[in-house]
Every structure is written in C-alpha cells, then in structure tokens.
Design a protein around this motif. Structure first.
Motif, PDB file in Angstrom:
ATOM      1  N   LEU A   1       0.868  -1.243  -0.091  1.00 37.49           N
ATOM      2  CA  LEU A   1      -0.227  -0.173   0.213  1.00 37.49           C
ATOM      3  C   LEU A   1       0.869   1.304  -0.024  1.00 37.49           C
ATOM      4  O   LEU A   1       2.020   1.154   0.396  1.00 37.49           O
ATOM      5  CB  LEU A   1      -0.816   0.220   1.325  1.00 37.49           C
ATOM      6  CG  LEU A   1      -1.220  -1.489   1.880  1.00 37.49           C
ATOM      7  CD1 LEU A   1      -2.061  -1.075   3.039  1.00 37.49           C
ATOM      8  CD2 LEU A   1      -1.966  -2.027   0.602  1.00 37.49           C
ATOM      9  N   LYS A   2       0.295   2.282  -0.601  1.00 36.14           N
ATOM     10  CA  LYS A   2       1.075   3.475  -0.430  1.00 36.14           C
ATOM     11  C   LYS A   2       0.184   4.577   0.179  1.00 36.14           C
ATOM     12  O   LYS A   2      -0.893   4.881  -0.296  1.00 36.14           O
ATOM     13  CB  LYS A   2       1.320   4.026  -1.760  1.00 36.14           C
ATOM     14  CG  LYS A   2       2.527   3.326  -2.469  1.00 36.14           C
ATOM     15  CD  LYS A   2       2.718   3.882  -3.944  1.00 36.14           C
ATOM     16  CE  LYS A   2       3.318   2.781  -4.593  1.00 36.14           C
ATOM     17  NZ  LYS A   2       2.796   2.545  -6.092  1.00 36.14           N
TER      18      LYS A   2
ATOM     19  N   ASP B   1      18.319  -5.661   4.158  1.00 39.19           N
ATOM     20  CA  ASP B   1      17.120  -6.271   4.410  1.00 39.19           C
ATOM     21  C   ASP B   1      16.319  -5.097   5.171  1.00 39.19           C
ATOM     22  O   ASP B   1      15.014  -4.980   4.756  1.00 39.19           O
ATOM     23  CB  ASP B   1      17.112  -7.445   5.325  1.00 39.19           C
ATOM     24  CG  ASP B   1      17.520  -8.788   4.224  1.00 39.19           C
ATOM     25  OD1 ASP B   1      17.442  -8.483   3.091  1.00 39.19           O
ATOM     26  OD2 ASP B   1      17.767  -9.792   4.859  1.00 39.19           O
ATOM     27  N   ARG B   2      16.915  -4.626   6.026  1.00 38.90           N
ATOM     28  CA  ARG B   2      16.240  -3.718   7.012  1.00 38.90           C
ATOM     29  C   ARG B   2      16.038  -2.449   6.212  1.00 38.90           C
ATOM     30  O   ARG B   2      14.821  -1.970   5.886  1.00 38.90           O
ATOM     31  CB  ARG B   2      17.145  -3.178   7.882  1.00 38.90           C
ATOM     32  CG  ARG B   2      16.494  -2.612   9.236  1.00 38.90           C
ATOM     33  CD  ARG B   2      17.232  -2.345  10.431  1.00 38.90           C
ATOM     34  NE  ARG B   2      17.999  -1.465  10.511  1.00 38.90           N
ATOM     35  CZ  ARG B   2      17.320   0.116  10.744  1.00 38.90           C
ATOM     36  NH1 ARG B   2      16.046   0.136  11.149  1.00 38.90           N
ATOM     37  NH2 ARG B   2      18.392   1.040  10.948  1.00 38.90           N
TER      38      ARG B   2
ATOM     39  N   LEU C   1      11.688   0.536   3.527  1.00 41.81           N
ATOM     40  CA  LEU C   1      11.315   1.219   2.532  1.00 41.81           C
ATOM     41  C   LEU C   1       9.742   1.057   2.189  1.00 41.81           C
ATOM     42  O   LEU C   1       8.724   1.666   1.744  1.00 41.81           O
ATOM     43  CB  LEU C   1      12.137   0.951   1.164  1.00 41.81           C
ATOM     44  CG  LEU C   1      13.295   1.778   1.385  1.00 41.81           C
ATOM     45  CD1 LEU C   1      14.274   1.157   0.207  1.00 41.81           C
ATOM     46  CD2 LEU C   1      13.174   3.177   0.952  1.00 41.81           C
ATOM     47  N   ASP C   2       9.568  -0.427   2.630  1.00 39.97           N
ATOM     48  CA  ASP C   2       8.162  -1.143   2.060  1.00 39.97           C
ATOM     49  C   ASP C   2       7.374  -0.546   2.932  1.00 39.97           C
ATOM     50  O   ASP C   2       5.986  -0.093   2.641  1.00 39.97           O
ATOM     51  CB  ASP C   2       8.287  -2.532   2.504  1.00 39.97           C
ATOM     52  CG  ASP C   2       7.488  -3.576   1.539  1.00 39.97           C
ATOM     53  OD1 ASP C   2       7.726  -3.320   0.379  1.00 39.97           O
ATOM     54  OD2 ASP C   2       6.636  -3.875   2.090  1.00 39.97           O
TER      55      ASP C   2
ATOM     56  N   ILE D   1      12.295  -3.028  -6.209  1.00 36.74           N
ATOM     57  CA  ILE D   1      11.326  -2.764  -4.944  1.00 36.74           C
ATOM     58  C   ILE D   1       9.970  -1.915  -5.684  1.00 36.74           C
ATOM     59  O   ILE D   1       8.979  -2.225  -5.298  1.00 36.74           O
ATOM     60  CB  ILE D   1      12.074  -1.453  -4.189  1.00 36.74           C
ATOM     61  CG1 ILE D   1      13.278  -2.070  -3.448  1.00 36.74           C
ATOM     62  CG2 ILE D   1      11.098  -1.040  -3.034  1.00 36.74           C
ATOM     63  CD1 ILE D   1      14.059  -1.033  -2.801  1.00 36.74           C
ATOM     64  N   ASN D   2      10.130  -1.135  -6.853  1.00 34.10           N
ATOM     65  CA  ASN D   2       9.151  -0.534  -7.039  1.00 34.10           C
ATOM     66  C   ASN D   2       9.359  -0.197  -8.799  1.00 34.10           C
ATOM     67  O   ASN D   2       9.311  -0.841  -9.309  1.00 34.10           O
ATOM     68  CB  ASN D   2       9.037   0.731  -6.229  1.00 34.10           C
ATOM     69  CG  ASN D   2       7.611   1.156  -6.242  1.00 34.10           C
ATOM     70  OD1 ASN D   2       7.349   2.340  -5.549  1.00 34.10           O
ATOM     71  ND2 ASN D   2       6.602   0.652  -6.768  1.00 34.10           N
ATOM     72  N   HIS D   3       9.690   1.142  -8.899  1.00 36.79           N
ATOM     73  CA  HIS D   3      10.011   1.588  -9.969  1.00 36.79           C
ATOM     74  C   HIS D   3      11.688   1.394 -10.514  1.00 36.79           C
ATOM     75  O   HIS D   3      12.242   1.577  -9.509  1.00 36.79           O
ATOM     76  CB  HIS D   3       9.643   3.010 -10.500  1.00 36.79           C
ATOM     77  CG  HIS D   3       8.096   3.212  -9.974  1.00 36.79           C
ATOM     78  ND1 HIS D   3       6.950   2.868 -10.970  1.00 36.79           N
ATOM     79  CD2 HIS D   3       7.306   3.563  -8.868  1.00 36.79           C
ATOM     80  CE1 HIS D   3       5.828   3.021 -10.434  1.00 36.79           C
ATOM     81  NE2 HIS D   3       6.163   3.751  -9.150  1.00 36.79           N
ATOM     82  N   VAL D   4      11.794   1.427 -11.709  1.00 33.33           N
ATOM     83  CA  VAL D   4      13.345   1.474 -12.040  1.00 33.33           C
ATOM     84  C   VAL D   4      13.394   2.384 -13.368  1.00 33.33           C
ATOM     85  O   VAL D   4      12.724   2.264 -14.371  1.00 33.33           O
ATOM     86  CB  VAL D   4      13.607  -0.063 -12.521  1.00 33.33           C
ATOM     87  CG1 VAL D   4      15.212   0.000 -12.814  1.00 33.33           C
ATOM     88  CG2 VAL D   4      13.541  -1.131 -11.253  1.00 33.33           C
TER      89      VAL D   4
END
Lengths: 361, 361
Positions: free
Chosen positions: A17-18, B151-152, B157-158, B175-178
């Motif tokens: 979720l964001k 990992d942390r 970030l998550d 993670i998300n965008h690249v």
DNA sequence: AGGCAGGATGATATCGATAACAATCTGAAG
DNA sequence: CTTCAGATTGTTATCGATATCATCCTGCCT
C-alpha cells in the motif's frame, strides 16, 4: 463495519500500500504498545535523556518490531530546531565544489544535522530564490559560496538570525563568517612563480563577468601582477559564459595564440580549461611545455594524472567545506553570543608540474 | 531588572542578533498586521486558493515589509506533505552521478519539492543509515542508485509507503520503479564493437566487489562476451577498492600489461580509470592506440576532450535523473493507485573515438 | 522515623501552519 | 423582493512530536 478487515487482507496480498495504511504509526502508538507514555518514547530516542536502560531497551524493541520511524518534522516544530543546515554551491558538477560539499557533509556526520544542498548555477538571482526556499525550512545555519548576493538575499539572511558562512573567497562586506582565500593573490602567486622560472610573455584564459566572482578575481590578480612585474599588459581573453568548460578552454587557447603567437605561458581560470587547452594544443601538434606552457587553477584530480601533468594552484576544497561546517557548528552552539565574525584563511600553494617545465625548452 | 533593556539597545547597535528576536515572525502576526485571518495569509501563499487579488496584494506587501518567510515545517505537519524528495547516490564527486543529481534537481524545479541528497560512498550499510535518516523527514518519494540494499533498508522502504525508484541498473528484485539499463549488456556491446574492428586480445580493469554492483555487472558482461566470441578467457584484473580512481587506472594498466604483454585492447570500468590508464601509457612512451588501445565507460566530459579522445559507452546520466524524478512525480500523483512498477530502460551507445582507432596500427 | 535528593515517568500545553467546515457577502435569477 | 450559487473570509481542530512542570518512587542520611 466488517468490510475493513476484508479489504485489508485483500490489499496485503497485492502490491504494498502507499500511504493508505502504511506509515500511520505514531509515537503514541509505540508508547501504548510498550505501556509507557509518548514522552518516554521520545526520551528513549535521545541518548542524553533520563530513561532507565531497561525501558529504553523495551521501547527500542517495540520500535523495531513495529517498524516505527521517528518523525523529525513534527519534532522540529516543537523543539524549534529544524536540524537542517543549508549550503549553496555554484555547481555540483564541478569537482572543486562537490569536494567542498563532501567536506560539509562529513563534518556534519554524527551531529544529527541534515544538509540541504542547492546549486546556484553561478547566478545571484537563482541564489536569492534558493536562499528563500532554504529559509522556509528554517535551517540553523547556512553556507554560501562567494560574497556577492542580491540585496534581498542579504536582507533575508540578516533577518533569519542564523549564522552564515561565506566560502571560497574573501568578500568585501562579509555577512558573518568567512572561510576562504584571496583568489587574486593566489593567482598572483602563480604568476610570480612562473616569472621566476623565466617566463615573460603571459597569456590568460578566463571570463570577467559578475557571474563568477572568483574567476574575475583570479583574472584581475593575473593582470595586476603581470603589470607589477613589468611584463607588459597581460594577454587575457574571455571565452563563453562562466564556468568555462574543457572544450572552451581548447577553443580559447587557439584564439589566444592566433592573436599573440609568441605567448610563452598561458594561465587558465581553472584546471578544466587548462586541460582542454593542453589537449587542443597536442591535437594540433604543439608540444606542452616545449612550445607553449600552460597552467591551471584548483588542482583537480585530472591535473596530476594528465600527461603532461598540469601546473596549478592547489586549493583545499574539502577543507573549506569542513572548516565552514565546523565554524557554523561553533556559531550555532554559541547562540547569539560573542563569536565575532572572523575570517578563516585557508591555504593554497603553487604546484609546479610538467606542463610548465622550463628545462625542456 | 534594568539590565535587560540596556543590553538590548547595546546589541542592536552592534552585530545583529541571532535568534533573540529575529525570525519570531509568524503567519498570525502578518495576518494581524494586514487585518485578516491567518488562514487567508496561508491561502495567499498558494496560487490556487481563492483569495481576492486585492487581499493577496495587501498580504504580499505586508510579507515584504515585515520580511516574513513561510515556515514549511509547520505547514507540512498539518498538510501531511513534507515537500521532500530523497535521493541517494554513491558519490557526488563522480560526475556521472552528479549529472544524475542535477537531472533530478532540474526535474523538481517549480514543483515546490525540495531534494534531500545523500551519498552512500558505495556502501549498503551507509545506505541503510541514510535511508533511515531520510525517512525521518517523511519524503514523498525516494530515488536510489542500484538495486542492492540491506534487508532492513528494504523493510523500511516497504513500510514507508512511498514510491521508490531505483536507478542506473536493472535490479533482480525491483522494489518498485526502475530507471536504468543493463550495465552488463552495455559492456557487452562495447566488446562486440571492438571485436568487430578486429581486436582479439581483450583486457579489463575494474573490481568485482559487492560494493560497486554496476562495476561488477560490467565486468561480468565483459567476461561473458569475450567468452562467447571465442576470444579465450578475458584478462581481467581488479585494483583497489571501488570506485577506481584515475591513478589506480594507471597502476592497473601497468600490472595488466606486465602479466599479459600482448594485450591489444583494455576496457575499463569507467572513463576515469581509462583516462588514468592512457596517461600512464603515454608517460611510459607507449602510443595509444597504436601500441595499446584503451576504452572506458560513461562518456565523461574528459573523454571527448582528451588526446587521444576516449572510446566509451555514452550513458544518459542526466536523463536518468530527470526520468527517475518524473516517474516519482507520476507515482506520487497517482497515490496508491495503479501505476504498476514499470522498468524504464534508458539508452546507451558505443562512442568510438581515437583511443581505439584501428587504422593507425 | 522523617526528610529529601535525584532518578524515572507522566500530563498537558504548545510549536506554526493547514484541513475542514462555517459564515458572510455579492450579484443575478426568478 | 426573495433566494441561492459562488466567491471570499473566518473559526476551530489538528498534525506528531517535545518543553515544561508535576508526580512518584527509591534509597540514604541524620
């Protein structure tokens, strides 16, 4: 009423979720989780505050388990300390200035202070805008490059009531603190060093606009010294808008030699233009230093590696950053008291290298 | 009791006060001065809000007269928008990354967003610390370099629930965008280009540690491609801790040629080491490219200026920054919705220059 | 036993802006 | 003349932490 858990489950299986439910975590929730008050959690985050070791440990475990991250913007509002330091440099693509930025950052390590970096692109107007943008974050101190600012910028800085450090030169009217050196005298030193090696016909590459005050100072230092030494009027040419690039350095040396073919040595406003000049000369079959000697300013990494290595003025860019930051920290601690506006002179020295070697002639 | 006013007067004549009485100005005071409510002043600072032109003008005049500067830290607390973007780069002294940083800054212009820049010094541990420090400021998005994180760091970030853009490479687990390109394939392309020119005995300079993942990828791209082309095992040597400096490039090429004297062409992890290698070769009387051809990676300014000019892979550093920022802005606008995690491939191309010219041989 | 210093923790007000909603006013439509 | 939409402005609660002061407890001294 029962919709919520379902939705939660649903989303947790998909993409994270964001801002929906993440990061809602507050200190109060951590406190509740541990069974203490928010104030105690707040204290646990600082080393000095009085919290029993056992409580702190429990709190930190909870912080870890919940994934709580302190919110400094909330904190700075009530503590009235933003934790920011602002620094403005002309360009971050120039390694001299990025060295200074690194010096600042390193000096700030472990102080808990965060650097707000901006680049002015050598423009006083842009600097003014940046200063305002920075002040809106209520920095506790600010580091500037150079001493020419717009009137409004000066007023804003004055009103802000925070220590200011100007760097990289000695302003005529310092705002507050200064960490720098005389660019004019440094260039003068280089001229004298080369004159004492026997050079007589001096050329110079570098602009004179108000944009790059340090460049202008170097240029006037050059002209003045050549005059003083009785070596006729200096042969100075400008080229393009500061900062002068490597490529422009190459173009400039060509123009200069066309106009004054018997020039013996060319001084450049920076190593970058000197490098460009040297490479262009070599490309055209001239030998450096046998046919033409060339020197730079700044002692960039490139100058010691280049073949021929480049004679230059070494400036302690990194040190300027460190000292500026250190001075700022001092002034911040002193609060409004004392801490007269001193000028810290940073060193520079002539570094003679192959590009102006005399023996080979 | 009477000491205070005297002191005040005293100070006002001397140096300006620091935090004593300056900057106490608040929106409410401006409002009182103008004769409106604080809310109206707040609105006047934004263009979209509905305030009559006349009122806005009066307010702005008062702001000017009083020298009021908006306090964003207070505002961001209630609006729950920090106005920050965080970006982490390995080093700001490397012009490739400072170009990216500039791209980000430029893309952020006029968005009212402030960049928080940090440099990780190629260390995942330092990155983790920086990420935490940044998250404490509640950035609305974050741009990282590379795809290897602790990992942390990933967990933080998550949990932060903000868009993340990884740049400069294609992570195995984004993670998300690249926004990036395959460093391995780019290097591979360069190998093939040179092989097609007739080069057969390839050397390589560049480390393999986990610190510089992009460097490692380039190296493995090199080795793989040399193998695929049937050109025996590549002659790769590491030297020093990444990032490899110009000087180390020079030392490395010497070692490499000592070990494999018949090497025809040396590829380097970056233009900086290539430059160092070329200069060292020239210093030792070797001709480039006649005796040894050398190529770099990154197309730094130096490479087109250098004599001989340096064959390299041009990477759109600035564009990476701009695109990463643009993507972040998109994702921020979209909020939690849609905006799948896409990978934006940025271009690169081989730039053949003098340092690998074949004709001269 | 009483008193008190000092450590640990809690309760409450507050930092300075903005969100959200309320109130007021104006002019035009009915 | 009334009504209402839309423009403009005001009121109040709130963001999330910290300053400040209050409270409680423990142990030691006389």
């Amino acid at each position: 009423m029962k919709a919520e858990p379902v939705k939660d489950e649903d989303e947790s299986k998909g993409r994270r979720l964001k801002g929906v439910d993440a990061q809602k975590l507050t200190m109060a929730e951590v406190a509740k989780y541990v069974g203490v008050s928010a104030m105690t959690v707040s204290r646990a985050f600082r080393q000095d505050a009085s919290v029993s070791e056992e409580t702190r440990k429990r709190i930190m475990e909870a912080v870890d388990a919940l994934g709580y991250v302190l919110d400094l913007s909330a904190g700075s509002l009530s503590s009235r300390r933003s934790g920011f330091i602002a620094a403005l440099v002309p360009s971050i693509n120039n390694s001299n200035f990025s060295d200074t930025a690194r010096g600042i950052t390193d000096a700030l390590e472990n102080t808990g202070l965060q650097l707000l970096l901006g680049y002015t692109d050598y423009s006083a107007e842009k600097e003014e805008k940046l200063i305002e943008a920075m002040l809106r974050r209520r920095p506790e101190g600010i580091i500037l490059t150079g001493g020419s600012h717009t009137d409004r910028a000066r007023r804003m800085l004055d009103k802000a009531g925070i220590p200011v450090v100007e760097t990289w030169e000695i302003p005529e009217e310092p705002i507050n603190h200064v960490v720098g050196f005389s660019n004019s005298e440094a260039m003068s030193l280089l001229v004298r060093a080369l004159a004492s090696q026997g050079y007589r016909r001096f050329g110079y590459i570098g602009g004179t606009t108000a944009r790059d005050t340090r460049g202008s100072q170097r240029r006037s230092g050059f002209l003045k010294t050549v005059e003083e030494l009785g070596l006729g009027p200096g042969r100075a040419i400008s080229f393009g808008v500061p900062p002068i690039t490597m490529e422009q350095g190459g173009q400039a040396v060509v123009s200069l030699l066309e106009r004054w073919p018997d020039t013996e040595v060319v001084l450049c406003v920076s190593d970058l233009s000197a490098f460009g000049a040297i490479m262009e000369c070599k490309r055209r079959g001239m030998r450096v230093p046998e046919d033409i000697a060339i020197a730079g300013f700044g002692d960039y990494e490139i100058s010691s590696i280049c073949h021929p290595s480049i004679t230059t003025i070494n400036v302690d860019c990194y040190g300027i950053g460190r000292q500026a930051a250190a001075k700022l920290l001092d002034a911040m601690q002193a609060g409004g008291e004392a801490t007269g506006d001193e000028i810290t002179l940073t060193g520079y020295r002539v570094v003679l290298r192959e590009s102006t070697e005399r023996g080979a002639r």
